[in-house]
Enzyme design. Structure first.
Site, PDB file in Angstrom:
ATOM      1  N   LYS A  87      -4.045  -4.167  -9.545  1.00  0.00           N
ATOM      2  CA  LYS A  87      -2.760  -4.118  -8.866  1.00  0.00           C
ATOM      3  C   LYS A  87      -1.658  -4.455  -9.852  1.00  0.00           C
ATOM      4  O   LYS A  87      -1.889  -5.147 -10.842  1.00  0.00           O
ATOM      5  CB  LYS A  87      -2.708  -5.120  -7.702  1.00  0.00           C
ATOM      6  N   TYR A 127       0.836  -1.192   0.000  1.00  0.00           N
ATOM      7  CA  TYR A 127       0.000   0.000   0.000  1.00  0.00           C
ATOM      8  C   TYR A 127       0.878   1.253   0.000  1.00  0.00           C
ATOM      9  O   TYR A 127       1.905   1.293   0.688  1.00  0.00           O
ATOM     10  CB  TYR A 127      -0.902   0.045   1.240  1.00  0.00           C
ATOM     11  N   HIS A 148      -5.966   2.083  -1.450  1.00  0.00           N
ATOM     12  CA  HIS A 148      -6.058   0.768  -2.088  1.00  0.00           C
ATOM     13  C   HIS A 148      -4.642   0.280  -2.360  1.00  0.00           C
ATOM     14  O   HIS A 148      -3.753   1.067  -2.670  1.00  0.00           O
ATOM     15  CB  HIS A 148      -6.851   0.891  -3.396  1.00  0.00           C
TER      16      HIS A 148
END
Length: 324
Positions: A279, A240, A248
């Site tokens: 991601k 993070y 997020h």
């Protein structure tokens, strides 16, 4: 308020191979100043199957404990070894001080229980005695008839409390407030018998068994990232850019050895998964020389990039799935 530089190191209790912190002040300090969130593992005694909202203590990953030890921000104590040794070495004065500290903790628990009981007690709302003008104007004749008695012409107020003569002969017994007994608590850690921290005397005595992925963790954590376990996304860590309560995760990180072969199927599967959950797929590991020795950042002259000079030198790469 104690500044982070003047604060004594945090005491990490090693219990059955797990690294635990029981003090909420230490938890807040590590989260604010060292990017350490850890995982809450405590449950409510009346609801041991609770799995939504956990409480203290928090459990640190071995990597988190080792990073804090490298920064001299914490020290690890094996409670199973420390507790009996400390009790055997205590004198009479220290034993009395320990018993007094247990009583103080009991009083705190007692006050918390009383405050919780008072907050749950329902509030009594008193109704007003005034009647509305509309109700007074509806039946004036009947109201006058009720207010005046035929015998003495005394006025009777229906909404006033009964007179002392009309009260029953037996009076209620006066409530006697019993003084509550002191709470008996059982300390869960050796924190109450721990002497005040002094530099050089309470040095870390317990080694931390870190996994092979520690160099990658220390590399990312030293650059300001927060990290949580990445089991949900098939990786070592969720990375993070800030506090996980506000941001997020940007990367799913997996550690590999510097000369370790990576199968193409793992890269494709993890890259597609990372792109699907928004991601980046990050891989990295410790940098080794020709003899296979891992160097630290201070040996590589890269200590100014972070706050952990003893962190192993590592490199990281990000893979993103684009298209076929």
């Amino acid at each position: 308020m104690i500044s982070p530089t003047d604060r004594p190191p945090v005491r990490i209790s090693k219990v059955a191979g797990r690294y635990l912190i029981f003090d909420i002040d230490d938890v807040m300090y590590l989260r604010r100043n060292h990017n350490i969130c850890a995982v809450f593992t405590g449950t409510i005694p009346q609801n041991p199957q609770q799995n939504i909202f956990m409480g203290l203590p928090i459990e640190l990953m071995p990597e988190e404990a080792q990073v804090l030890v490298d920064k001299n921000a914490a020290y690890v104590v094996d409670d199973a070894v420390f507790h009996p040794a400390r009790l055997a070495a205590m004198g009479d004065a220290e034993r009395k001080s320990y018993l007094e500290s247990v009583k103080v903790e009991g009083r705190r628990a007692q006050m918390a229980a009383v405050e919780s009981k008072e907050s749950k007690r329902p509030k009594v709302i008193k109704k007003g005695k005034k009647k509305s003008k509309a109700a007074e104007s509806e039946m004036p004749g009947e109201e006058n008839a009720l207010e005046k008695s035929s015998e003495g012409g005394e006025t009777i107020d229906l909404f006033s409390p009964p007179s002392p003569s009309a009260s029953p002969a037996t009076k209620p017994k006066e409530e006697v407030e019993e003084e509550p007994s002191e709470f008996a608590i059982t300390p869960t850690t050796s924190g109450l018998i721990t002497p005040p921290y002094e530099s050089g005397t309470n040095s870390p005595t317990t080694l931390v068994n870190v996994p092979p992925s520690y160099p990658l963790y220390a590399h990312l954590q030293d650059r300001g990232y927060y990290m949580m376990p990445g089991l949900r996304f098939g990786c070592d860590y969720n990375v993070y850019p800030g506090d996980p309560l506000r941001f997020h995760s940007h990367f799913q990180a997996t550690s590999y050895g510097w000369d370790e072969e990576i199968t193409m199927l793992d890269i494709v599967a993890s890259g597609r998964l990372g792109t699907t959950v928004k991601k980046g797929y990050l891989i990295g590991g410790a940098v080794a020389d020709d003899q296979g020795k891992v160097r630290s950042t201070v040996e590589e002259g890269d200590a100014e990039t972070g706050s952990n000079p003893r962190a192993p030198k590592a490199r990281a790469f990000c893979i993103e799935w684009a298209a076929m």
